[in-house]
Design an enzyme around this catalytic site. Structure first.
Site, PDB file in Angstrom:
ATOM      1  N   THR A  21     -13.675 -20.957  -5.590  1.00 39.61           N
ATOM      2  CA  THR A  21     -13.644 -19.497  -6.382  1.00 39.61           C
ATOM      3  C   THR A  21     -15.073 -18.991  -6.317  1.00 39.61           C
ATOM      4  O   THR A  21     -15.302 -17.726  -6.248  1.00 39.61           O
ATOM      5  CB  THR A  21     -12.812 -19.589  -7.561  1.00 39.61           C
ATOM      6  OG1 THR A  21     -11.603 -20.196  -7.266  1.00 39.61           O
ATOM      7  CG2 THR A  21     -12.979 -18.028  -8.423  1.00 39.61           C
ATOM      8  N   SER A  52      -9.599 -28.966  -5.695  1.00 39.45           N
ATOM      9  CA  SER A  52      -9.784 -28.286  -7.241  1.00 39.45           C
ATOM     10  C   SER A  52     -11.353 -28.792  -7.399  1.00 39.45           C
ATOM     11  O   SER A  52     -11.638 -29.871  -7.538  1.00 39.45           O
ATOM     12  CB  SER A  52      -8.808 -28.830  -7.899  1.00 39.45           C
ATOM     13  OG  SER A  52      -9.090 -28.237  -9.245  1.00 39.45           O
ATOM     14  N   GLY A  53     -11.726 -27.843  -7.815  1.00 32.78           N
ATOM     15  CA  GLY A  53     -13.102 -28.034  -8.308  1.00 32.78           C
ATOM     16  C   GLY A  53     -14.430 -27.931  -7.260  1.00 32.78           C
ATOM     17  O   GLY A  53     -15.696 -28.391  -7.397  1.00 32.78           O
ATOM     18  N   ASN A  59     -11.336 -29.372 -13.255  1.00 27.16           N
ATOM     19  CA  ASN A  59     -12.216 -28.196 -13.121  1.00 27.16           C
ATOM     20  C   ASN A  59     -11.962 -27.322 -14.494  1.00 27.16           C
ATOM     21  O   ASN A  59     -10.885 -27.205 -14.865  1.00 27.16           O
ATOM     22  CB  ASN A  59     -11.676 -27.184 -11.799  1.00 27.16           C
ATOM     23  CG  ASN A  59     -12.671 -25.905 -11.593  1.00 27.16           C
ATOM     24  OD1 ASN A  59     -13.553 -25.615 -12.619  1.00 27.16           O
ATOM     25  ND2 ASN A  59     -12.297 -25.309 -10.728  1.00 27.16           N
ATOM     26  N   SER A 104     -10.332 -23.799 -13.504  1.00 31.79           N
ATOM     27  CA  SER A 104      -9.203 -24.075 -12.368  1.00 31.79           C
ATOM     28  C   SER A 104      -8.485 -22.902 -12.157  1.00 31.79           C
ATOM     29  O   SER A 104      -7.700 -22.313 -12.980  1.00 31.79           O
ATOM     30  CB  SER A 104      -8.605 -25.355 -12.664  1.00 31.79           C
ATOM     31  OG  SER A 104      -7.768 -25.499 -11.405  1.00 31.79           O
ATOM     32  N   SER A 105      -8.691 -22.411 -11.070  1.00 26.59           N
ATOM     33  CA  SER A 105      -7.587 -21.192 -10.451  1.00 26.59           C
ATOM     34  C   SER A 105      -6.008 -22.030 -10.350  1.00 26.59           C
ATOM     35  O   SER A 105      -6.106 -22.793  -9.563  1.00 26.59           O
ATOM     36  CB  SER A 105      -7.955 -20.433  -9.452  1.00 26.59           C
ATOM     37  OG  SER A 105      -9.140 -20.367  -9.076  1.00 26.59           O
ATOM     38  N   GLY A 136      -6.394 -26.187  -2.640  1.00 23.36           N
ATOM     39  CA  GLY A 136      -6.373 -27.311  -1.630  1.00 23.36           C
ATOM     40  C   GLY A 136      -5.268 -28.396  -1.933  1.00 23.36           C
ATOM     41  O   GLY A 136      -4.516 -28.426  -2.854  1.00 23.36           O
ATOM     42  N   GLU A 193      -3.214 -31.610  -2.424  1.00 19.15           N
ATOM     43  CA  GLU A 193      -3.045 -32.268  -4.047  1.00 19.15           C
ATOM     44  C   GLU A 193      -2.202 -33.460  -3.765  1.00 19.15           C
ATOM     45  O   GLU A 193      -1.216 -33.504  -3.319  1.00 19.15           O
ATOM     46  CB  GLU A 193      -2.546 -31.543  -4.989  1.00 19.15           C
ATOM     47  CG  GLU A 193      -3.613 -30.380  -5.271  1.00 19.15           C
ATOM     48  CD  GLU A 193      -3.045 -29.762  -6.637  1.00 19.15           C
ATOM     49  OE1 GLU A 193      -2.126 -29.704  -7.164  1.00 19.15           O
ATOM     50  OE2 GLU A 193      -4.091 -28.672  -7.085  1.00 19.15           O
TER      51      GLU A 193
HETATM   52  P1  ATP Z   1      -9.627 -24.801  -8.291  1.00 13.33           P
HETATM   53  O1  ATP Z   1      -9.104 -25.236  -7.114  1.00 13.33           O
HETATM   54  O2  ATP Z   1      -9.487 -25.851  -9.548  1.00 13.33           O
HETATM   55  O3  ATP Z   1      -9.783 -23.512  -8.693  1.00 13.33           O
HETATM   56  P2  ATP Z   1     -12.326 -24.364  -7.121  1.00 13.33           P
HETATM   57  O4  ATP Z   1     -12.511 -24.737  -5.726  1.00 13.33           O
HETATM   58  O5  ATP Z   1     -12.142 -22.801  -7.018  1.00 13.33           O
HETATM   59  O6  ATP Z   1     -11.300 -25.202  -8.154  1.00 13.33           O
HETATM   60  P3  ATP Z   1     -14.834 -23.441  -8.456  1.00 13.33           P
HETATM   61  O7  ATP Z   1     -14.201 -23.120  -9.744  1.00 13.33           O
HETATM   62  O8  ATP Z   1     -15.273 -22.431  -7.669  1.00 13.33           O
HETATM   63  O9  ATP Z   1     -13.713 -24.362  -8.018  1.00 13.33           O
HETATM   64  O10 ATP Z   1     -15.963 -24.263  -8.864  1.00 13.33           O
HETATM   65  C1  ATP Z   1     -15.973 -25.202  -9.937  1.00 13.33           C
HETATM   66  C2  ATP Z   1     -17.281 -25.154 -10.862  1.00 13.33           C
HETATM   67  O11 ATP Z   1     -18.390 -25.722 -10.071  1.00 13.33           O
HETATM   68  C3  ATP Z   1     -17.464 -23.867 -11.211  1.00 13.33           C
HETATM   69  O12 ATP Z   1     -17.253 -23.383 -12.477  1.00 13.33           O
HETATM   70  C4  ATP Z   1     -19.230 -24.098 -11.159  1.00 13.33           C
HETATM   71  O13 ATP Z   1     -19.548 -24.452 -12.375  1.00 13.33           O
HETATM   72  C5  ATP Z   1     -19.589 -25.079 -10.360  1.00 13.33           C
HETATM   73  N1  ATP Z   1     -19.780 -24.292  -8.928  1.00 13.33           N
HETATM   74  C6  ATP Z   1     -19.086 -24.233  -7.709  1.00 13.33           C
HETATM   75  N2  ATP Z   1     -19.987 -23.663  -6.899  1.00 13.33           N
HETATM   76  C7  ATP Z   1     -21.167 -23.437  -7.354  1.00 13.33           C
HETATM   77  C8  ATP Z   1     -22.372 -22.905  -6.619  1.00 13.33           C
HETATM   78  N3  ATP Z   1     -22.312 -22.413  -5.621  1.00 13.33           N
HETATM   79  N4  ATP Z   1     -23.498 -22.841  -7.639  1.00 13.33           N
HETATM   80  C9  ATP Z   1     -23.345 -23.481  -8.675  1.00 13.33           C
HETATM   81  N5  ATP Z   1     -22.138 -24.081  -9.392  1.00 13.33           N
HETATM   82  C10 ATP Z   1     -21.144 -23.891  -8.595  1.00 13.33           C
HETATM   83 MG    MG Z   2     -10.689 -21.649  -8.068  1.00 20.65          MG
END
Ligand code: ATP
Ligand code: MG
Length: 693
Positions: free
Chosen positions: A109, A104-105, A155, A158-159, A396, A398
């Site tokens: 996404t 997560s984070g 996050n 977070s999705s 991912g 947990e």
């Molecule tokens: P979750 O499992 O909780 O959904 P995730 O893996 O989907 O987590 P994201 O929401 O994609 O995580 O990323 C978390 C934060 O990190 C985003 O809101 C953004 O602020 C930052 N981030 C991620 N990737 C990038 C990137 N390529 N460039 C800039 N910032 C990023």
């Molecule tokens: Mg996500």
């Protein structure tokens, strides 16, 4: 050879492969804002936690378009480009999938959105009339995020669900349709939020809507709603809920959700907030309950209005249960505590139905558009040339202090995906080498089939035992745990913790996780209380009634029971079937620190993530093996021009391939029975030579 300063863009180029070397390489690149690194065909992406200038702009997209893989710096666009080009190859006109994973984070996404943007760029059409499918595809993201994302401690966005986006291309390589499958939304969040997290974004967005809507739905500040004020976090730094509300409405327009449907959707969201404020107190009869005060009555009335159902019937559905005994049908009252549980159950059911509807709807809208489009352009279109690129963004692995049914399902998903990864990277490699009879010293890897059996085997796996326990009225989490202890006494992957009588530990591929079984039975049961079903099925609002279609006639006891675990297992099975029919590409996202801040690189933390994602194993195998392979004729088609003399007269394909490579001074490659096997980087080298000719 020492790694050059600034690191190498592909780990397989490191001459000494050990954990510190891998980590050092990633670190020195990260310091230069090089967040992407390859490991053979796998892309590692380290979250920069800051917007890096220009790396996703139009100019960048242009550069990656059609560029040979490995020629430019590692990038998500390069992965999407390979997937897109595979689609176009006559002999490999196979569907492709891009699997994005990480904790997560870690940036899954965001990565997914970049992939989608790039694919939309490649497959977009010049026509500007009306909304295009690629626009719809892109705008589905804000809609999904409004209803399925929330701020968590890990996050801010977070999705809380998994998703698989399928983009369909016609034979000209243009996007012709799209569909989104979603997986297992976290339901408990609707009525239970821990400080400093938030509920789903849509609730706060609606509370920040224009005044007219606030009045229509009788809304107020989020702090006035029980489902939101259990946490003291209402606002997010750098985010305007008012702005996002309007943006979500716009996105819904583009995606094709009608104004009437949007109104109904937000009316239901508001109803859930009011529903949560119906507080109960003891009624006159023993163990009965009634709305606590005038305020509770107001919320009851408002909920009923918004859901367009009868207020008295709503109160009854919340405070009473119909009991059917062989002799008679009796209405039994619920005490205030049970009534509150009944209320929360209803809120969760409504929200999850709403979420599912939304995404069924997204799918329909996009395909509908495709249908219309097809009719319009039917000339010259080949309906059989269906080619998909799927993008998977799923939770991912947990492992928390307390792990419940959700973690169990999430980790089950990850075991499945890990097996897919294993099979692809390891098994397929080895099988291929054996089939082609090339020299290869077998690398061992840890197969996780035994964990999957433990979880999903039918009969006898944990999911099956959980279903059994749920069907048996006298079961408790104690009896369920005991059954697990007995059944898996000697299972290598199952451990009974010494200090607990109801916890159980599974030894996952990524480490041991101790699960607390106390809520497993409740969370696995997927039934809607008959009274709730009846109440909302009779709503005067067609939309609400549509969320509660009459249940199918029950044929037997077992078919009546539906469990979240088993349904999820089936969904995963179907996802795996889809993935197995595609050419997979992997992106492993890494979260460099838990502070969510730029420029902090936590070694131990990152190492653990690389291990969990199988990256270290993959590096080992990629280096040892032959990551690129081409059938003889394909190889000759592509590189024949490098040694035209080898193709004179009646040549033997195998010998010709050998000659081409020898002439170019390549070493270490292998010639199989039908294919050429190249070491990491050799394909790029040949491509470069080809460009010189
Ligand atoms: P979750 O499992 O909780 O959904 P995730 O893996 O989907 O987590 P994201 O929401 O994609 O995580 O990323 C978390 C934060 O990190 C985003 O809101 C953004 O602020 C930052 N981030 C991620 N990737 C990038 C990137 N390529 N460039 C800039 N910032 C990023
Ligand atoms: Mg996500």
């Amino acid at each position: 050879m020492e790694a050059p300063a600034g690191g190498v863009d592909d780990m397989t180029k490191l001459s000494y492969l050990h954990e510190p070397g891998v980590l050092e390489n990633l670190k020195s690149r990260y310091e230069l804002n090089e967040i992407y690194t390859y490991t053979g065909n796998i892309l590692i992406a380290i979250n920069p936690f800051q917007r890096l200038p220009h790396i996703y702009d139009g100019h960048m997209m242009q550069q990656y378009k059609g560029a040979p893989f490995g020629e430019l710096s590692p990038h998500v666009f390069a992965v999407a480009d390979v997937a897109y080009r595979n689609r176009a190859m006559v002999n490999e006109g196979k569907s492709n999938s891009i699997l994005v994973s990480g904790e997560s984070g870690a940036g899954k996404t965001e990565t997914t959105k970049m992939l989608m943007r790039y694919l939309a760029y490649l497959g977009g059409r010049a026509a500007t009339e009306g909304r295009t499918v690629e626009q719809q595809v892109l705008e589905s993201n804000p809609v999904l995020e409004a209803f399925g994302n929330a701020k968590t401690v890990r996050n801010n966005n977070s999705s809380r669900f998994g998703k698989f986006v399928e983009i369909q291309f016609d034979k000209h390589g243009r996007i012709s349709g799209a569909a989104i499958r979603t997986y297992l939304l976290e339901r408990s969040r609707v009525c239970q939020v821990n400080d400093p997290e938030r509920n789903y974004h849509c609730f706060y967005l609606l509370c920040a809507a224009p005044q007219e809507e606030i009045e229509k739905y009788k809304l107020d500040h989020p702090k006035t709603f029980h489902y939101l004020n259990q946490s003291k976090c209402f606002e997010l730094v750098g985010v305007s809920d008012a702005h996002d509300y309007l943006a979500t409405r716009r996105a819904m327009d583009i995606v094709g959700i009608s104004a009437k449907e949007q109104e109904a959707i937000f009316r239901v969201v508001a109803a859930i907030l009011h529903l949560g404020n119906i507080v109960f107190t003891k009624g006159k009869e023993v163990d009965s309950s009634v709305p606590k005060d005038e305020k509770a009555k107001f919320h009851l009335k408002t909920t009923a209005e918004l859901l367009m159902c009868d207020a008295v019937a709503l109160e009854d559905a919340l405070c009473k249960r119909v009991m059917i005994t062989p002799e008679e049908v009796i209405k039994r009252s619920l005490d205030p505590q049970s009534a509150a549980i009944s209320r929360d159950g209803l809120a969760k059911t409504i929200y999850s139905r709403l979420f599912d509807w939304n995404f069924v709807m997204l799918h329909l809208c996009m395909n509908l558009y495709r249908l219309v489009d097809k009719i319009n352009n039917s000339i010259g279109q080949d309906p059989t040339s269906k080619c998909l690129i799927g993008v998977l963004d799923i939770y991912g692995f947990e492992s928390f202090k307390t792990n419940s049914f959700e973690q169990f399902c999430i980790n089950f998903t990850n075991e499945k995906l890990q097996q897919h990864f294993n099979q692809h990277v390891f098994k397929m490699e080895q099988e291929e080498y054996t089939k082609e009879q090339i020299n290869w010293s077998y690398i061992e890897f840890v197969d996780n089939q035994d964990v999957l059996d433990l979880i999903e085997k039918k009969p006898g796996g944990i999911i099956a035992l959980l279903d059994e326990a749920c069907m048996f009225p006298k079961s408790t989490h104690e009896t369920f745990s005991n059954k697990l202890y007995q059944t898996f006494k000697s299972h290598k992957r199952f451990i009974k913790p010494k200090l607990s009588r109801t916890d159980f530990t599974i030894s996952h591929y990524a480490g041991e996780v101790q699960y607390q079984s106390d809520q497993f039975l409740d969370k696995n049961k997927d039934y809607v209380v008959a009274e709730h079903q009846e109440l909302l099925g009779a709503s005067k609002c067609q939309f609400v009634a549509g969320l509660f279609p009459p249940p199918p006639e029950e044929t037997s006891k077992s078919s009546k029971f539906s469990s979240i675990g088993s349904r999820f297992k089936l969904q995963l099975q179907s996802l795996m079937e889809t993935l197995n029919s595609t050419e997979p590409h992997y992106i492993r996202c890494v979260k460099p620190n838990n502070l969510l801040k730029p420029a902090i690189f936590e070694n131990v933390n990152i190492m653990q993530q690389l291990r969990c994602g199988g990256v270290l194993e993959a590096i080992r195998i990629s280096c040892a093996g032959y990551p690129t392979r081409r059938a003889f004729f394909e190889f000759i088609n592509r590189f024949g021009l490098l040694a035209p003399e080898a193709l004179e007269g009646n040549y033997d394909e195998k010998v010709a391939c050998q000659r081409i490579m020898e002439k170019k001074g390549l070493k270490g490659f292998q010639i199989g029975k039908t294919k050429v096997f190249l070491r990491a980087g050799q394909m790029a080298e040949l491509d470069a030579r080809r460009a010189e000719v």
